[in-house]
Write a protein that holds these residues in place. Structure first.
Motif, PDB file in Angstrom:
ATOM      1  N   SER A 130      48.469   5.251 -44.357  1.00 11.69           N
ATOM      2  CA  SER A 130      47.910   4.316 -45.336  1.00 11.69           C
ATOM      3  C   SER A 130      47.160   2.429 -44.354  1.00 11.69           C
ATOM      4  CB  SER A 130      48.232   3.929 -45.988  1.00 11.69           C
ATOM      5  OG  SER A 130      49.603   3.077 -45.633  1.00 11.69           O
ATOM      6  N   LYS A 131      46.669   3.223 -43.299  1.00 13.06           N
ATOM      7  CA  LYS A 131      46.014   2.171 -42.587  1.00 13.06           C
ATOM      8  C   LYS A 131      44.880   2.781 -41.556  1.00 13.06           C
ATOM      9  CE  LYS A 131      48.626  -0.463 -40.305  1.00 13.06           C
ATOM     10  NZ  LYS A 131      49.127  -0.150 -37.960  1.00 13.06           N
ATOM     11  N   LEU A 132      43.691   1.670 -41.915  1.00  6.93           N
ATOM     12  CA  LEU A 132      42.573   1.850 -40.936  1.00  6.93           C
ATOM     13  C   LEU A 132      42.114   1.362 -39.889  1.00  6.93           C
ATOM     14  CD1 LEU A 132      40.585   3.427 -44.336  1.00  6.93           C
ATOM     15  CD2 LEU A 132      41.427   4.892 -42.987  1.00  6.93           C
ATOM     16  N   TRP A 133      41.666   1.519 -39.283  1.00  5.13           N
ATOM     17  CA  TRP A 133      40.661   1.108 -38.442  1.00  5.13           C
ATOM     18  C   TRP A 133      38.960   0.624 -38.986  1.00  5.13           C
ATOM     19  CZ3 TRP A 133      43.860   3.346 -33.810  1.00  5.13           C
ATOM     20  CH2 TRP A 133      45.424   3.032 -33.690  1.00  5.13           C
ATOM     21  N   TYR A 134      38.195  -0.023 -37.511  1.00  7.67           N
ATOM     22  CA  TYR A 134      36.507   0.566 -38.175  1.00  7.67           C
ATOM     23  C   TYR A 134      36.047   0.816 -37.086  1.00  7.67           C
ATOM     24  CZ  TYR A 134      32.271  -1.059 -38.836  1.00  7.67           C
ATOM     25  OH  TYR A 134      30.904  -1.343 -39.772  1.00  7.67           O
ATOM     26  N   PHE A 135      35.610   2.051 -37.089  1.00 11.54           N
ATOM     27  CA  PHE A 135      34.711   2.563 -36.130  1.00 11.54           C
ATOM     28  C   PHE A 135      33.778   1.752 -34.876  1.00 11.54           C
ATOM     29  CE2 PHE A 135      31.467   5.874 -34.391  1.00 11.54           C
ATOM     30  CZ  PHE A 135      32.904   6.471 -33.401  1.00 11.54           C
ATOM     31  N   GLY A 136      33.829   0.461 -35.519  1.00 12.42           N
ATOM     32  CA  GLY A 136      32.443  -0.222 -34.554  1.00 12.42           C
ATOM     33  C   GLY A 136      34.198  -0.824 -33.728  1.00 12.42           C
ATOM     34  N   ASP A 137      34.697  -0.414 -33.454  1.00 16.13           N
ATOM     35  CA  ASP A 137      36.164  -1.723 -32.773  1.00 16.13           C
ATOM     36  C   ASP A 137      36.305  -1.104 -31.748  1.00 16.13           C
ATOM     37  OD1 ASP A 137      35.491  -3.671 -34.811  1.00 16.13           O
ATOM     38  OD2 ASP A 137      37.063  -3.691 -35.485  1.00 16.13           O
ATOM     39  N   LEU A 138      35.540   0.531 -31.945  1.00 15.54           N
ATOM     40  CA  LEU A 138      36.694   1.936 -31.129  1.00 15.54           C
ATOM     41  C   LEU A 138      36.089   2.026 -30.405  1.00 15.54           C
ATOM     42  CD1 LEU A 138      38.573   3.234 -34.199  1.00 15.54           C
ATOM     43  CD2 LEU A 138      39.724   1.260 -32.531  1.00 15.54           C
ATOM     44  N   THR A 139      34.739   1.694 -30.610  1.00 12.62           N
ATOM     45  CA  THR A 139      33.788   3.225 -29.724  1.00 12.62           C
ATOM     46  C   THR A 139      33.129   3.115 -28.312  1.00 12.62           C
ATOM     47  OG1 THR A 139      31.975   1.554 -29.986  1.00 12.62           O
ATOM     48  CG2 THR A 139      31.844   3.331 -31.637  1.00 12.62           C
ATOM     49  N   ARG A 140      33.860   1.604 -28.033  1.00 19.10           N
ATOM     50  CA  ARG A 140      34.578   1.354 -26.141  1.00 19.10           C
ATOM     51  C   ARG A 140      35.396   2.405 -25.426  1.00 19.10           C
ATOM     52  NH1 ARG A 140      31.006  -5.166 -25.706  1.00 19.10           N
ATOM     53  NH2 ARG A 140      29.164  -4.489 -26.425  1.00 19.10           N
ATOM     54  N   HIS A 141      35.974   1.944 -26.373  1.00 19.26           N
ATOM     55  CA  HIS A 141      37.045   2.906 -25.562  1.00 19.26           C
ATOM     56  C   HIS A 141      38.032   3.958 -26.056  1.00 19.26           C
ATOM     57  CE1 HIS A 141      38.851   0.054 -28.629  1.00 19.26           C
ATOM     58  NE2 HIS A 141      40.585   0.271 -28.726  1.00 19.26           N
ATOM     59  N   TRP A 142      37.106   5.146 -27.121  1.00 20.06           N
ATOM     60  CA  TRP A 142      37.558   5.632 -27.927  1.00 20.06           C
ATOM     61  C   TRP A 142      38.510   7.006 -26.751  1.00 20.06           C
ATOM     62  CZ3 TRP A 142      37.645   6.774 -32.971  1.00 20.06           C
ATOM     63  CH2 TRP A 142      38.000   8.151 -33.236  1.00 20.06           C
ATOM     64  N   ASP A 143      37.786   7.052 -26.413  1.00 22.05           N
ATOM     65  CA  ASP A 143      38.059   8.449 -25.072  1.00 22.05           C
ATOM     66  C   ASP A 143      39.046   7.891 -25.223  1.00 22.05           C
ATOM     67  OD1 ASP A 143      36.333   9.763 -25.409  1.00 22.05           O
ATOM     68  OD2 ASP A 143      35.520  10.252 -23.543  1.00 22.05           O
ATOM     69  N   GLN A 144      40.221   6.479 -25.305  1.00 24.60           N
ATOM     70  CA  GLN A 144      41.743   6.198 -24.275  1.00 24.60           C
ATOM     71  C   GLN A 144      42.929   6.276 -25.207  1.00 24.60           C
ATOM     72  OE1 GLN A 144      41.567   2.950 -21.331  1.00 24.60           O
ATOM     73  NE2 GLN A 144      39.582   2.668 -21.855  1.00 24.60           N
ATOM     74  N   LEU A 145      41.718   6.550 -26.609  1.00 20.49           N
ATOM     75  CA  LEU A 145      42.838   6.103 -28.044  1.00 20.49           C
ATOM     76  C   LEU A 145      43.971   7.607 -27.535  1.00 20.49           C
ATOM     77  CD1 LEU A 145      40.737   6.069 -30.928  1.00 20.49           C
ATOM     78  CD2 LEU A 145      41.751   4.488 -29.512  1.00 20.49           C
ATOM     79  N   LEU A 146      44.890   7.509 -27.997  1.00 16.45           N
ATOM     80  CA  LEU A 146      46.208   8.772 -28.201  1.00 16.45           C
ATOM     81  C   LEU A 146      46.584   9.315 -29.551  1.00 16.45           C
ATOM     82  CD1 LEU A 146      48.130   6.899 -25.249  1.00 16.45           C
ATOM     83  CD2 LEU A 146      45.986   9.101 -25.086  1.00 16.45           C
ATOM     84  N   LEU A 147      46.777  10.888 -29.230  1.00 12.23           N
ATOM     85  CA  LEU A 147      46.981  11.211 -30.680  1.00 12.23           C
ATOM     86  C   LEU A 147      48.966  11.629 -30.258  1.00 12.23           C
ATOM     87  CD1 LEU A 147      44.108  12.903 -32.246  1.00 12.23           C
ATOM     88  CD2 LEU A 147      45.498  11.454 -33.352  1.00 12.23           C
ATOM     89  N   ARG A 148      49.389  11.532 -31.324  1.00  8.52           N
ATOM     90  CA  ARG A 148      50.873  12.325 -31.045  1.00  8.52           C
ATOM     91  C   ARG A 148      51.376  12.736 -32.429  1.00  8.52           C
ATOM     92  NH1 ARG A 148      53.599   7.572 -28.424  1.00  8.52           N
ATOM     93  NH2 ARG A 148      52.779   8.475 -26.535  1.00  8.52           N
ATOM     94  N   SER A 149      52.257  13.611 -32.008  1.00 11.34           N
ATOM     95  CA  SER A 149      52.586  14.232 -33.651  1.00 11.34           C
ATOM     96  C   SER A 149      54.119  14.874 -32.814  1.00 11.34           C
ATOM     97  CB  SER A 149      52.160  15.500 -34.311  1.00 11.34           C
ATOM     98  OG  SER A 149      52.293  16.302 -33.529  1.00 11.34           O
ATOM     99  N   PHE A 150      55.807  14.374 -33.728  1.00 13.77           N
ATOM    100  CA  PHE A 150      56.504  14.659 -34.066  1.00 13.77           C
ATOM    101  C   PHE A 150      57.070  15.754 -34.819  1.00 13.77           C
ATOM    102  CE2 PHE A 150      56.234  11.015 -31.229  1.00 13.77           C
ATOM    103  CZ  PHE A 150      56.519  10.707 -30.120  1.00 13.77           C
ATOM    104  N   LEU A 151      57.881  16.450 -34.904  1.00 21.79           N
ATOM    105  CA  LEU A 151      58.212  17.693 -36.162  1.00 21.79           C
ATOM    106  C   LEU A 151      60.037  17.200 -36.116  1.00 21.79           C
ATOM    107  CD1 LEU A 151      59.966  20.456 -34.895  1.00 21.79           C
ATOM    108  CD2 LEU A 151      57.314  21.252 -34.668  1.00 21.79           C
ATOM    109  N   VAL A 152      60.446  16.963 -37.040  1.00 24.12           N
ATOM    110  CA  VAL A 152      61.988  17.802 -37.546  1.00 24.12           C
ATOM    111  C   VAL A 152      62.271  19.178 -37.605  1.00 24.12           C
ATOM    112  CG1 VAL A 152      63.620  16.674 -39.040  1.00 24.12           C
ATOM    113  CG2 VAL A 152      62.198  15.197 -38.461  1.00 24.12           C
ATOM    114  N   LYS A 153      62.820  19.448 -36.305  1.00 28.63           N
ATOM    115  CA  LYS A 153      63.987  20.866 -36.763  1.00 28.63           C
ATOM    116  C   LYS A 153      65.419  20.804 -36.597  1.00 28.63           C
ATOM    117  CE  LYS A 153      62.876  25.513 -36.337  1.00 28.63           C
ATOM    118  NZ  LYS A 153      61.738  25.756 -37.665  1.00 28.63           N
ATOM    119  N   ASP A 154      65.741  21.805 -37.097  1.00 30.77           N
ATOM    120  CA  ASP A 154      67.387  21.850 -37.925  1.00 30.77           C
ATOM    121  C   ASP A 154      67.966  19.849 -37.466  1.00 30.77           C
ATOM    122  OD1 ASP A 154      67.712  24.293 -37.623  1.00 30.77           O
ATOM    123  OD2 ASP A 154      66.505  24.474 -35.680  1.00 30.77           O
TER     124      ASP A 154
END
Length: 238
Positions: A130-154
């Protein structure tokens, strides 16, 4: 399913030094697939899907239009399937004041995906933060953003996906590719921008965490959800 149905969600928006609450009505939801910049990475993801019986795509990138009402910011979704899992993705919202960036999960029925990819995506809610960032604030360093996910198993939390967004096509590229396919993202659209390969292999999960990290502005967007349903019992609550 009525693909023209809409959903109204409330977000906390970050633009420049401002933080404010805003409601967004979304009436178009598009899921992009095969969006990697590296052909070898795309092939890796194709192979991991083929390993569980999912056929190769007919076009790269691919786009799937589903009901906007699948979009949700809740932390519980119901999936009536024994084999399902999430995948972390950048989400672009086209709002009246411009493009906004969030993080979501294209949760998918993996068993159904072997038979009908579009249907497998239509039967699962699409959680997002439920949080958003304005795209224009990210364009200069876009490729330095990171995506990550975790799962719960057992009952245990495991790192599932992790990479820089530099491994994926930029939002502008995908919006243009969608237009080249004869379609357009109108105001009030949400575009899921494709995912990363799993660290090992695709795993069913009843608990999932997604993260978008900005190491330059030292901030993050995170969302956790768990899955309930007739055929799934939740192994662990967050």
């Amino acid at each position: 399913m009525n693909r023209n149905s809409s959903v109204t969600l409330q977000f906390t928006c970050y633009r420049d030094d401002q933080v404010f609450l805003s409601e967004a009505t979304i009436d178009q939801l598009v899921l992009a697939g095969w969006t990697g910049r590296n052909p070898q990475a795309i092939e890796q993801h194709i192979l991991e899907l083929e390993a569980i019986g999912i056929p190769r795509p007919t076009s790269i990138p691919s786009f799937y239009s589903v009901s906007a009402q699948l979009l949700t910011i809740t932390n519980v979704i119901k999936v009536d399937a024994s084999q399902s899992s999430g995948e972390v993705e950048i989400v672009v919202l086209t709002l009246p004041d411009g493009l906004w960036i969030g993080v979501g999960s294209d949760h998918t029925d993996r068993a159904l995906e072997r038979q009908d990819i579009l249907h497998s995506k239509q039967v699962c809610a699409k959680p997002m933060a439920s949080k958003l960032w304005y795209f224009g604030d990210l364009t200069r360093h876009w490729d330095q953003l990171l995506l990550r996910s975790f799962l719960v198993k057992d009952g245990e939390r495991h790192l599932y996906q992790e990479d820089s967004v530099a491994s994926l096509q930029k939002p502008e590229y995908l919006i243009e590719a969608y237009a080249d396919a004869g379609k357009s993202l109108s105001i009030g659209s949400a575009l899921f921008c494709g995912t990363l390969p799993a660290k090992q292999h695709i795993v069913n999960s009843v608990g999932f965490e997604i993260q978008l990290l900005d190491p330059i502005l030292n901030r993050s967007i995170e969302h956790r959800y768990h899955v309930t349903g007739n055929s799934i019992s939740c192994e662990s609550h967050w």
